[in-house]
Structures are given as C-alpha cells and as structure tokens.
Design a protein around this motif. Structure first.
Motif, PDB file in Angstrom:
ATOM      1  N   ALA A 234       0.132  -5.801   0.534  1.00  0.00           N
ATOM      2  CA  ALA A 234       1.064  -6.085   1.631  1.00  0.00           C
ATOM      3  C   ALA A 234       0.285  -6.804   2.725  1.00  0.00           C
ATOM      4  CB  ALA A 234       1.670  -4.793   2.171  1.00  0.00           C
ATOM      5  N   PRO A 235       0.616  -8.070   3.050  1.00  0.00           N
ATOM      6  CA  PRO A 235      -0.141  -8.830   4.050  1.00  0.00           C
ATOM      7  C   PRO A 235      -0.140  -8.156   5.413  1.00  0.00           C
ATOM      8  CG  PRO A 235       1.344 -10.255   2.823  1.00  0.00           C
ATOM      9  CD  PRO A 235       1.710  -8.859   2.467  1.00  0.00           C
ATOM     10  N   ARG A 236      -1.251  -8.275   6.090  1.00  0.00           N
ATOM     11  CA  ARG A 236      -1.402  -7.629   7.404  1.00  0.00           C
ATOM     12  C   ARG A 236      -0.313  -8.051   8.378  1.00  0.00           C
ATOM     13  NH1 ARG A 236      -4.009  -9.602  11.801  1.00  0.00           N
ATOM     14  NH2 ARG A 236      -4.884 -11.285  10.544  1.00  0.00           N
ATOM     15  N   ILE A 237       0.069  -9.330   8.344  1.00  0.00           N
ATOM     16  CA  ILE A 237       1.045  -9.830   9.307  1.00  0.00           C
ATOM     17  C   ILE A 237       2.428  -9.222   9.099  1.00  0.00           C
ATOM     18  CG2 ILE A 237       1.751 -11.827   7.934  1.00  0.00           C
ATOM     19  CD1 ILE A 237       1.867 -13.437  10.521  1.00  0.00           C
TER      20      ILE A 237
ATOM     21  N   ARG B 163      -3.474  -2.423   0.535  1.00  0.00           N
ATOM     22  CA  ARG B 163      -3.322  -2.535  -0.910  1.00  0.00           C
ATOM     23  C   ARG B 163      -2.997  -1.172  -1.506  1.00  0.00           C
ATOM     24  NH1 ARG B 163      -4.690  -6.336  -4.649  1.00  0.00           N
ATOM     25  NH2 ARG B 163      -5.834  -7.559  -3.104  1.00  0.00           N
ATOM     26  N   ALA B 164      -2.029  -1.150  -2.433  1.00  0.00           N
ATOM     27  CA  ALA B 164      -1.669   0.051  -3.175  1.00  0.00           C
ATOM     28  C   ALA B 164      -2.044  -0.172  -4.636  1.00  0.00           C
ATOM     29  CB  ALA B 164      -0.185   0.349  -3.043  1.00  0.00           C
ATOM     30  N   VAL B 165      -2.891   0.708  -5.168  1.00  0.00           N
ATOM     31  CA  VAL B 165      -3.381   0.567  -6.535  1.00  0.00           C
ATOM     32  C   VAL B 165      -3.244   1.901  -7.250  1.00  0.00           C
ATOM     33  CG1 VAL B 165      -5.353  -0.015  -7.990  1.00  0.00           C
ATOM     34  CG2 VAL B 165      -5.035  -1.191  -5.811  1.00  0.00           C
ATOM     35  N   GLY B 166      -2.756   1.860  -8.477  1.00  0.00           N
ATOM     36  CA  GLY B 166      -2.679   3.078  -9.254  1.00  0.00           C
ATOM     37  C   GLY B 166      -1.521   3.061 -10.232  1.00  0.00           C
ATOM     38  N   PRO B 167      -1.338   4.172 -10.946  1.00  0.00           N
ATOM     39  CA  PRO B 167      -0.325   4.203 -12.000  1.00  0.00           C
ATOM     40  C   PRO B 167       1.049   4.677 -11.523  1.00  0.00           C
ATOM     41  CG  PRO B 167      -1.663   6.169 -12.138  1.00  0.00           C
ATOM     42  CD  PRO B 167      -2.231   5.349 -11.014  1.00  0.00           C
ATOM     43  N   VAL B 168       2.064   4.168 -12.201  1.00  0.00           N
ATOM     44  CA  VAL B 168       3.405   4.755 -12.163  1.00  0.00           C
ATOM     45  C   VAL B 168       3.619   5.355 -13.554  1.00  0.00           C
ATOM     46  CG1 VAL B 168       5.867   4.366 -11.868  1.00  0.00           C
ATOM     47  CG2 VAL B 168       4.239   3.046 -10.517  1.00  0.00           C
TER      48      VAL B 168
ATOM     49  N   LEU C 169      -0.601   6.581  -6.469  1.00  0.00           N
ATOM     50  CA  LEU C 169      -1.184   5.378  -5.884  1.00  0.00           C
ATOM     51  C   LEU C 169      -2.248   5.711  -4.852  1.00  0.00           C
ATOM     52  CD1 LEU C 169       2.091   3.283  -5.368  1.00  0.00           C
ATOM     53  CD2 LEU C 169       0.506   3.228  -7.303  1.00  0.00           C
ATOM     54  N   ASP C 170      -3.243   4.853  -4.798  1.00  0.00           N
ATOM     55  CA  ASP C 170      -4.296   4.941  -3.792  1.00  0.00           C
ATOM     56  C   ASP C 170      -4.091   3.799  -2.802  1.00  0.00           C
ATOM     57  OD1 ASP C 170      -6.774   5.666  -2.522  1.00  0.00           O
ATOM     58  OD2 ASP C 170      -7.700   3.975  -3.554  1.00  0.00           O
ATOM     59  N   TYR C 171      -4.001   4.125  -1.515  1.00  0.00           N
ATOM     60  CA  TYR C 171      -3.775   3.120  -0.481  1.00  0.00           C
ATOM     61  C   TYR C 171      -5.092   2.855   0.253  1.00  0.00           C
ATOM     62  CZ  TYR C 171       1.137   4.223  -1.281  1.00  0.00           C
ATOM     63  OH  TYR C 171       2.372   4.424  -1.851  1.00  0.00           O
ATOM     64  N   ARG C 172      -5.424   1.577   0.377  1.00  0.00           N
ATOM     65  CA  ARG C 172      -6.644   1.253   1.097  1.00  0.00           C
ATOM     66  C   ARG C 172      -6.429  -0.002   1.953  1.00  0.00           C
ATOM     67  NH1 ARG C 172      -8.502   0.509  -4.472  1.00  0.00           N
ATOM     68  NH2 ARG C 172      -8.522  -1.703  -5.062  1.00  0.00           N
ATOM     69  N   ARG C 173      -7.060   0.020   3.117  1.00  0.00           N
ATOM     70  CA  ARG C 173      -6.939  -1.096   4.048  1.00  0.00           C
ATOM     71  C   ARG C 173      -7.985  -2.153   3.729  1.00  0.00           C
ATOM     72  NH1 ARG C 173      -4.250  -1.755   8.615  1.00  0.00           N
ATOM     73  NH2 ARG C 173      -3.662   0.459   8.630  1.00  0.00           N
ATOM     74  N   GLU C 174      -7.536  -3.418   3.690  1.00  0.00           N
ATOM     75  CA  GLU C 174      -8.431  -4.536   3.455  1.00  0.00           C
ATOM     76  C   GLU C 174      -8.272  -5.546   4.584  1.00  0.00           C
ATOM     77  OE1 GLU C 174      -7.584  -6.115  -0.381  1.00  0.00           O
ATOM     78  OE2 GLU C 174      -8.165  -4.284  -1.459  1.00  0.00           O
TER      79      GLU C 174
END
Length: 210
Positions: free
Chosen positions: A68-71, A38-43, A28-33
């Motif tokens: 995953a919501p910021r709050i 957000r976690a995107v990628g394959p299992v 997974l690639d984790y990036r802040r929005e």
C-alpha cells in the motif's frame, strides 16, 4: 474500504458432488517500508466437499504480497486486510471465490509538501515506472497440483490513470489471450488490455477485469 476479489480453482478434474463448507483466515505480517506498508503472508482456505457420497476435506494456501503506497495510507485507520467472504462451488473441481477487504487506504488523499519544497515540486522530475498488478496462481493439471502458489500484487492502489475501489482478478489459463478472456467474462477486450497495461499473458497469471 477497498475490495479485492480472487478466484482459484482446485482439485481440477475431480468429480465433486458438492461443497459442504468452506472458511478462510489470514496470517499476514505487516511491515513499514520506505514506500508504504506491506502485508505479506498466507491466506488459508479449508473446507469439506462430497465426492461419490464420501466427505473429503480440502485445504489451499494463497501467499499474498501487497504493498500500500505511503501517499494512500489513511491517518485515521491502520492498513489491514481481512476476509470478507469466501465461497466454493463444484465446477470442474472446486472454484474458490475469495473477497478481501483492504482497510486504511484513502482514494483521494494527496501528499502535502513542506513550504521549502514547493519550488522543487514545480520542476520536472524523472518519470518513474508505472506500478504493476501481477500475480502467479496455480491452475495447472493434477500432476502440478503440489506446486506452491504465489500471488504478488505490487503497488495495487496507486495507478496514474485509475483508482480502484474494488477489483476482480481471474487466473489465466494455458493458451489464453485477451480475446478469449474478454469473451469468457463478457468484457470489452480493449478495456481489458488497457487495465492490464497490454502485458503479455502467461498461464497462471492473475488478470484484472475492468
């Protein structure tokens, strides 16, 4: 930690004598929005099974897109997704059961507004659309087995009415209705409708069980 459970059937229609072993890993690639993390990628799930006394290997890739919501993000633990458990059983092909652990989410966390915003917080604001929990999975006949899989779980942890510490997602079959799914998994049909926002059911759609 929250849990997410996914079931996926592969090699449908093939007479599987038994599953020898199965393993899963995430890439997974984790990036802040602006809205959170957000976690995107394959299992990637792979293993070996026995078919007519022969050992065959199998592999399946599930593409995840989880926001995953910021709050809800924890201040003490990073947002990560890990494989807790994976199991495969011979059942009209192979039924894969994947348990994922979601770290870095706090159920009871609330956002504190700066003093300058207190007055604004008391004023009415436009109501935003409710978050969705939707995914598309692959349960088509053998002729469609080569098509790509994709799961999109948008804003999974932020619901106005419910906070999910765990959830179980199942894949809708062709001609499925809320009534047939409720009967198959022995759950209340009204609860099933409510937890899925009474959305129309389409084949390959992930449905959340109450």
């Amino acid at each position: 930690m929250k849990e997410m459970n996914i079931e996926k059937r592969i090699l449908k229609g093939l007479a599987i004598d038994g599953v020898i072993d199965v393993e899963a890993k995430t890439e997974l690639d984790y990036r802040r929005e602006s809205g959170g993390m957000r976690a995107v990628g394959p299992v990637i799930i792979s293993g070996h099974c026995r078919v007519e006394n022969e050992v065959r290997s199998f592999s399946e890739t599930l593409e995840l897109d989880v926001l995953a919501p910021r709050i809800k993000l924890s201040n003490s633990e990073p947002f990560t997704i890990e494989v807790l458990k994976v199991k495969g059983v011979a059942d009209d092909g192979i039924l894969l059961m994947l348990d994922l652990g979601i770290h870095g989410i706090e159920d009871n966390k609330t956002e504190t507004l700066p003093p300058a915003l207190d007055e604004l917080a008391e004023k009415p604001v436009p109501v935003q659309a409710e978050p969705t929990v939707q995914a598309v999975d692959e349960t088509a006949p053998a002729a469609e087995e080569a098509e790509a899989d994709f799961e999109s779980i948008e804003d999974l942890f932020d619901d106005a009415d419910n906070v999910y510490t765990s959830c179980c997602l199942v894949v809708a079959k062709a001609d499925d209705t809320y009534e047939t799914i409720a009967g198959r998994y022995q759950v209340d049909v009204n609860e099933l409708r409510n937890i899925n926002k009474n959305k129309g059911i389409e084949p390959k759609m992930l449905i959340m069980l109450p």
